[in-house]
Design an enzyme around this catalytic site. Structure first.
Site, PDB file in Angstrom:
ATOM      1  N   ALA A  43      -2.931   2.627  -1.825  1.00  0.00           N
ATOM      2  CA  ALA A  43      -3.081   1.186  -2.054  1.00  0.00           C
ATOM      3  C   ALA A  43      -2.428   0.776  -3.372  1.00  0.00           C
ATOM      4  CB  ALA A  43      -4.556   0.813  -2.059  1.00  0.00           C
ATOM      5  N   TYR A  44      -2.531   1.632  -4.375  1.00  0.00           N
ATOM      6  CA  TYR A  44      -1.914   1.370  -5.672  1.00  0.00           C
ATOM      7  C   TYR A  44      -0.395   1.283  -5.539  1.00  0.00           C
ATOM      8  CZ  TYR A  44      -0.137   2.521 -10.353  1.00  0.00           C
ATOM      9  OH  TYR A  44       0.566   2.549 -11.530  1.00  0.00           O
ATOM     10  N   LEU A  45       0.211   2.260  -4.870  1.00  0.00           N
ATOM     11  CA  LEU A  45       1.662   2.244  -4.706  1.00  0.00           C
ATOM     12  C   LEU A  45       2.121   1.045  -3.883  1.00  0.00           C
ATOM     13  CD1 LEU A  45       2.513   6.005  -4.090  1.00  0.00           C
ATOM     14  CD2 LEU A  45       2.835   4.678  -6.182  1.00  0.00           C
TER      15      LEU A  45
END
Length: 218
Positions: free
Chosen positions: A130-132
């Site tokens: 989700a961060y990427l």
């Protein structure tokens, strides 16, 4: 130069604030927690309480008005879930860009992440994926705007003392980089109009920051 930094209490931001203030720039750091204000005044930055997740671009624009540049150095941080990766790492970056457009501030430097070019890969841990994806979406949103942007994608961040030397390229391969050197890259990018439109990864390497940027922008 007047620079407004989103995520003003973050590790990179506080180093950057000190570097900018030391050379005579006027620095404003956006913080969510008023208890962090003293940490910014300690590095000669002006703390402004503003919640990037709850307030609007229209509310932020007056704070940005008159600035020469904005820097996005905010992040949901370790321990946050996938939802906050989206609301901070993507949506807050877009909100800063919206506010910059409203305020007439063209210069925008984004602290992104290595891996943002492609986003998540199958099989990655959910929160990291989700961060990427949030970083990829934030970068793509900024690149689509009529702003004078630069996107810096650091490798693995460390708290080691900076060396002042780096490797920078569109793709560097994985490697560590001290936060102090990332801040140096941001300072140098803010000074150099040739870095407008540049997307670059940065890791520790043998080349002085100014030279590494010059080689990329020739």
């Amino acid at each position: 130069m007047r620079v407004v930094i989103a995520g003003g209490h973050g590790k990179i931001a506080r180093i950057l604030e000190r570097q900018l203030a030391t050379r005579g720039d006027e620095v404003v750091g956006l913080i969510r927690n008023p208890d962090h204000a003293a940490d910014l005044t300690d590095v000669s930055a002006e703390p402004v309480v503003f919640d990037l997740e709850r307030q609007s671009a229209a509310e932020l624009a007056p704070i940005l008005r008159g600035a020469d540049a904005v820097v996005f150095a905010a992040g949901a941080g370790p321990g946050s879930g996938a939802a906050r990766k989206d609301t901070v790492d993507r949506a807050a970056a877009a909100l800063l860009a919206d506010a910059a457009e409203l305020a007439g501030v063209r210069r925008y430097v984004m602290v992104s992440a290595m891996g943002a070019a492609t986003g998540s890969a199958p099989g990655q841990e959910e929160v990291f994926a989700a961060y990427l994806d949030a970083k990829k979406a934030a970068d793509e949103d900024l690149m689509a705007r009529d702003l004078d942007w630069t996107i810096i994608r650091p490798g693995g961040l460390t708290d080691e003392p900076g060396t002042g030397t780096v490797t920078m390229a569109r793709e560097t391969g994985h490697g560590p980089v001290p936060r102090e050197d990332v801040a140096r890259v941001i300072c140098a990018a803010l000074d150099d109009p040739a870095t407008i439109g540049l997307v670059a990864e940065v890791i520790t390497g043998p080349t002085r920051v100014a030279v590494a940027l010059a080689e990329l922008t020739d």
